[in-house]
Design a protein around this motif. Structure first.
Motif, PDB file in Angstrom:
ATOM      1  N   VAL A  61     -11.456  -3.664 -11.346  1.00 24.24           N
ATOM      2  CA  VAL A  61     -10.467  -3.378 -10.314  1.00 24.24           C
ATOM      3  C   VAL A  61      -9.390  -2.492 -10.927  1.00 24.24           C
ATOM      4  O   VAL A  61      -8.817  -2.824 -11.963  1.00 24.24           O
ATOM      5  N   ARG A  62      -9.132  -1.368 -10.269  1.00 24.84           N
ATOM      6  CA  ARG A  62      -8.089  -0.454 -10.742  1.00 24.84           C
ATOM      7  C   ARG A  62      -7.085  -0.263  -9.615  1.00 24.84           C
ATOM      8  O   ARG A  62      -7.467   0.052  -8.486  1.00 24.84           O
ATOM      9  N   PHE A  63      -5.812  -0.415  -9.935  1.00 23.48           N
ATOM     10  CA  PHE A  63      -4.750  -0.234  -8.951  1.00 23.48           C
ATOM     11  C   PHE A  63      -4.485   1.254  -8.807  1.00 23.48           C
ATOM     12  O   PHE A  63      -4.241   1.955  -9.783  1.00 23.48           O
ATOM     13  N   GLN A  64      -4.525   1.764  -7.559  1.00 23.56           N
ATOM     14  CA  GLN A  64      -4.392   3.196  -7.321  1.00 23.56           C
ATOM     15  C   GLN A  64      -2.985   3.594  -6.885  1.00 23.56           C
ATOM     16  O   GLN A  64      -2.742   4.747  -6.580  1.00 23.56           O
ATOM     17  N   TYR A  65      -2.067   2.666  -6.832  1.00 21.59           N
ATOM     18  CA  TYR A  65      -0.675   2.923  -6.463  1.00 21.59           C
ATOM     19  C   TYR A  65      -0.575   3.575  -5.085  1.00 21.59           C
ATOM     20  O   TYR A  65       0.188   4.496  -4.879  1.00 21.59           O
ATOM     21  N   GLN A  66      -1.351   3.099  -4.149  1.00 18.13           N
ATOM     22  CA  GLN A  66      -1.292   3.565  -2.772  1.00 18.13           C
ATOM     23  C   GLN A  66      -1.053   2.345  -1.887  1.00 18.13           C
ATOM     24  O   GLN A  66      -1.705   1.316  -2.061  1.00 18.13           O
ATOM     25  N   THR A  67      -0.129   2.477  -0.932  1.00 17.17           N
ATOM     26  CA  THR A  67       0.175   1.331  -0.080  1.00 17.17           C
ATOM     27  C   THR A  67       0.583   1.804   1.306  1.00 17.17           C
ATOM     28  O   THR A  67       0.968   2.954   1.509  1.00 17.17           O
ATOM     29  N   HIS A  87       1.946  12.693   4.444  1.00 22.80           N
ATOM     30  CA  HIS A  87       1.589  13.152   5.794  1.00 22.80           C
ATOM     31  C   HIS A  87       1.759  12.026   6.817  1.00 22.80           C
ATOM     32  O   HIS A  87       2.201  12.268   7.945  1.00 22.80           O
ATOM     33  N   LEU A  88       1.439  10.805   6.438  1.00 19.83           N
ATOM     34  CA  LEU A  88       1.643   9.678   7.350  1.00 19.83           C
ATOM     35  C   LEU A  88       3.127   9.417   7.561  1.00 19.83           C
ATOM     36  O   LEU A  88       3.556   9.134   8.690  1.00 19.83           O
ATOM     37  N   ASN A  89       3.923   9.535   6.515  1.00 16.48           N
ATOM     38  CA  ASN A  89       5.371   9.350   6.664  1.00 16.48           C
ATOM     39  C   ASN A  89       5.955  10.396   7.616  1.00 16.48           C
ATOM     40  O   ASN A  89       6.855  10.090   8.412  1.00 16.48           O
ATOM     41  N   ASN A  90       5.462  11.636   7.572  1.00 18.87           N
ATOM     42  CA  ASN A  90       5.929  12.663   8.512  1.00 18.87           C
ATOM     43  C   ASN A  90       5.552  12.327   9.945  1.00 18.87           C
ATOM     44  O   ASN A  90       6.315  12.596  10.880  1.00 18.87           O
ATOM     45  N   MET A  91       4.404  11.721  10.159  1.00 20.06           N
ATOM     46  CA  MET A  91       3.961  11.371  11.511  1.00 20.06           C
ATOM     47  C   MET A  91       4.703  10.158  12.070  1.00 20.06           C
ATOM     48  O   MET A  91       4.788   9.993  13.288  1.00 20.06           O
ATOM     49  N   GLY A  93       7.903   9.487  12.041  1.00 17.17           N
ATOM     50  CA  GLY A  93       9.131   9.934  12.717  1.00 17.17           C
ATOM     51  C   GLY A  93      10.256   8.927  12.594  1.00 17.17           C
ATOM     52  O   GLY A  93      10.688   8.558  11.512  1.00 17.17           O
ATOM     53  N   SER A  94      10.787   8.448  13.761  1.00 19.57           N
ATOM     54  CA  SER A  94      11.933   7.536  13.762  1.00 19.57           C
ATOM     55  C   SER A  94      11.563   6.117  13.335  1.00 19.57           C
ATOM     56  O   SER A  94      12.442   5.308  13.053  1.00 19.57           O
ATOM     57  N   ASN A  95      10.283   5.796  13.256  1.00 25.04           N
ATOM     58  CA  ASN A  95       9.849   4.458  12.812  1.00 25.04           C
ATOM     59  C   ASN A  95       9.759   4.350  11.294  1.00 25.04           C
ATOM     60  O   ASN A  95       9.463   3.283  10.767  1.00 25.04           O
ATOM     61  N   LEU A  96      10.019   5.443  10.568  1.00 25.80           N
ATOM     62  CA  LEU A  96       9.920   5.443   9.113  1.00 25.80           C
ATOM     63  C   LEU A  96      11.132   4.774   8.497  1.00 25.80           C
ATOM     64  O   LEU A  96      12.267   5.059   8.844  1.00 25.80           O
ATOM     65  N   ARG A  97      10.892   3.846   7.576  1.00 22.76           N
ATOM     66  CA  ARG A  97      11.938   3.207   6.789  1.00 22.76           C
ATOM     67  C   ARG A  97      11.524   3.328   5.330  1.00 22.76           C
ATOM     68  O   ARG A  97      10.373   3.057   4.979  1.00 22.76           O
ATOM     69  N   ILE A  98      12.450   3.704   4.465  1.00 21.00           N
ATOM     70  CA  ILE A  98      12.160   3.880   3.045  1.00 21.00           C
ATOM     71  C   ILE A  98      12.607   2.622   2.305  1.00 21.00           C
ATOM     72  O   ILE A  98      13.799   2.365   2.192  1.00 21.00           O
ATOM     73  N   PRO A  99      11.676   1.830   1.774  1.00 18.15           N
ATOM     74  CA  PRO A  99      12.053   0.616   1.037  1.00 18.15           C
ATOM     75  C   PRO A  99      12.224   0.904  -0.447  1.00 18.15           C
ATOM     76  O   PRO A  99      11.860   1.963  -0.947  1.00 18.15           O
TER      77      PRO A  99
END
Length: 113
Positions: A61-67, A87-91, A93-99
């Motif tokens: 198992v290798r962690f790919q640092y994608q979530t 690209h998903l973060n751009n789509m 829009g207003s529902n994006l929150r940066i943790p």
């Protein structure tokens, strides 16, 4: 011109031998190798039917640092989301929150009995 049988004599040839000869010993050895040896091999190698079989495998198992993080904020279908994919973060829009995310990987070694 016809031929007539004038005299006939039947030939009787008999060959005799004892039972304890090299040919008898060879026949016994060949019969043992043909029939008994395969039975012994099959019996000594876990018998004729498999009684128990275990197969274990350890995955790599290798962690790919994608979530991808999606959180529901109400019962009406409102949500907030964030991912490591730009690209998903751009789509979003207003529902994006940066943790604030921190990541740590540990190496585990498993031993089998």
């Amino acid at each position: 011109m016809a031929f007539y049988e004038v005299y006939s004599h039947p030939v009787l040839v008999r060959y005799r031998s004892s039972v304890c000869t090299k040919a008898t010993l060879f026949l016994v050895v060949v019969l043992c190798l043909t029939y008994i040896a395969p039975l012994l091999v099959a019996y000594r190698s876990q018998g004729f039917w498999i009684k128990r079989n275990i197969y274990e495998e350890q995955p790599v198992v290798r962690f790919q640092y994608q979530t991808l993080l999606v959180a529901a904020t109400s019962l009406q279908g409102d949500y907030v989301a964030w991912s490591t994919f730009p690209h998903l973060n751009n789509m979003l829009g207003s529902n994006l929150r940066i943790p604030a995310v921190s990541v740590r990987t540990e190496k585990f070694t498993f031993t089998t009995n």
